[in-house]
Design a protein around this motif. Structure first.
Motif, PDB file in Angstrom:
ATOM      1  N   PRO A  47     -33.443  29.528  25.291  1.00  0.00           N
ATOM      2  CA  PRO A  47     -34.604  30.134  24.611  1.00  0.00           C
ATOM      3  C   PRO A  47     -35.065  31.441  25.235  1.00  0.00           C
ATOM      4  N   LEU A  48     -34.857  31.639  26.532  1.00  0.00           N
ATOM      5  CA  LEU A  48     -35.221  32.908  27.161  1.00  0.00           C
ATOM      6  C   LEU A  48     -34.416  34.064  26.575  1.00  0.00           C
ATOM      7  N   ILE A  49     -33.146  33.812  26.294  1.00  0.00           N
ATOM      8  CA  ILE A  49     -32.297  34.848  25.709  1.00  0.00           C
ATOM      9  C   ILE A  49     -32.717  35.117  24.263  1.00  0.00           C
ATOM     10  N   ILE A  50     -33.055  34.060  23.539  1.00  0.00           N
ATOM     11  CA  ILE A  50     -33.507  34.226  22.157  1.00  0.00           C
ATOM     12  C   ILE A  50     -34.790  35.054  22.115  1.00  0.00           C
ATOM     13  N   GLN A 148     -26.654  34.143  33.712  1.00  0.00           N
ATOM     14  CA  GLN A 148     -26.103  34.929  32.610  1.00  0.00           C
ATOM     15  C   GLN A 148     -26.396  36.415  32.806  1.00  0.00           C
ATOM     16  N   TRP A 149     -27.545  36.724  33.395  1.00  0.00           N
ATOM     17  CA  TRP A 149     -27.859  38.121  33.693  1.00  0.00           C
ATOM     18  C   TRP A 149     -26.862  38.698  34.691  1.00  0.00           C
ATOM     19  N   GLN A 150     -26.385  37.890  35.594  1.00  0.00           N
ATOM     20  CA  GLN A 150     -25.453  38.335  36.618  1.00  0.00           C
ATOM     21  C   GLN A 150     -24.017  38.408  36.105  1.00  0.00           C
ATOM     22  N   ARG A 153     -22.640  41.181  30.420  1.00  0.00           N
ATOM     23  CA  ARG A 153     -23.091  42.570  30.277  1.00  0.00           C
ATOM     24  C   ARG A 153     -24.173  42.723  29.222  1.00  0.00           C
ATOM     25  N   PHE A 154     -24.027  42.072  28.085  1.00  0.00           N
ATOM     26  CA  PHE A 154     -24.999  42.211  27.008  1.00  0.00           C
ATOM     27  C   PHE A 154     -26.390  41.780  27.472  1.00  0.00           C
ATOM     28  N   ILE A 155     -26.485  40.616  28.100  1.00  0.00           N
ATOM     29  CA  ILE A 155     -27.777  40.110  28.560  1.00  0.00           C
ATOM     30  C   ILE A 155     -28.301  40.962  29.716  1.00  0.00           C
TER      31      ILE A 155
END
Length: 215
Positions: A47-50, A148-150, A153-155
């Motif tokens: 949900p953080l990515i959404i 995922q941030w690490q 690339r997109f995020i």
């Protein structure tokens, strides 16, 4: 001139970092993620990515509410940069900020398009939408987001884009306040220092743009 050089340097640095230094990109998976985010197929997505993805749709509307007024009287038109920001965020905003000049006055009349962006109801709607998204993202897994941030690339770049848009907005804020006859340095700091919600509250409470026929 120094301001323009600095902003162009930041733009070049951001572009270079995004393409050459950010975590590696898996293009097919990135396309699939963006497609699922757009169509609402959110199963298995943090949900953080959404929330971040859709907040990146709020930012261009916030900037548009200022850019379309700032662009009146500039040597460059603002609308191509504003529209491009819906796709590439700060990658489009930075060149405009580097090329624009100080513009504390609005000339001419407001058409229906500008009146919609000038309306406090636009700010209220965007603020409510942002609150819903932040509340939804609060349910997310912070450790998964950091991973995922690490690694994605997109995020990674989308997160930096969000932060950069937060830092750049004060460049436009002062002139927009002056166009509305609002000279209050304390309020400028309040709106400038609170990421996203400072600009959103500003859109909710700012007076209408003062129209002028001077050239």
């Amino acid at each position: 001139m120094l301001r323009r050089i600095l902003l162009l340097a930041i733009w070049l640095g951001f572009v270079s970092y995004a393409f050459f230094l950010a975590p590696p990109d898996n293009f097919p998976l990135t396309v699939e993620l963006i497609k699922n985010l757009c169509v609402g197929n959110w199963q298995g997505i943090n949900p953080l990515i959404i929330a971040l993805f859709y907040l990146m749709g709020i930012w261009p509307l916030v900037y548009s509410s200022v850019l379309f007024f700032d662009g009146r009287g500039q040597k460059i038109v603002a609308w191509p940069f504003a529209f491009a920001s819906f796709a590439v965020g700060a990658f489009a905003i930075l060149p405009y900020l580097a090329l624009r000049s100080k513009n504390p006055e609005f000339t001419g009349d407001k058409n229906w398009f500008l009146k919609n962006f000038d309306s406090r109801w636009t700010g209220i709607f965007l603020t409510l939408a942002a609150l819903v998204l932040v509340g939804y993202g609060w349910r997310g897994d912070g450790f998964d987001f950091v991973y995922q941030w690490q690694t994605n690339r997109f995020i990674h770049v989308m997160t930096l884009d969000f932060l950069l848009l937060s830092l750049l907005f004060p460049i436009l804020l002062g002139d927009d306040m002056k166009r509305r006859g609002w000279h209050n340095h304390r309020l400028w700091w309040l709106f400038a220092l609170i990421p996203l919600f400072g600009p959103l509250v500003y859109l909710c409470v700012r007076p209408p743009t003062k129209e002028s026929t001077s050239q």
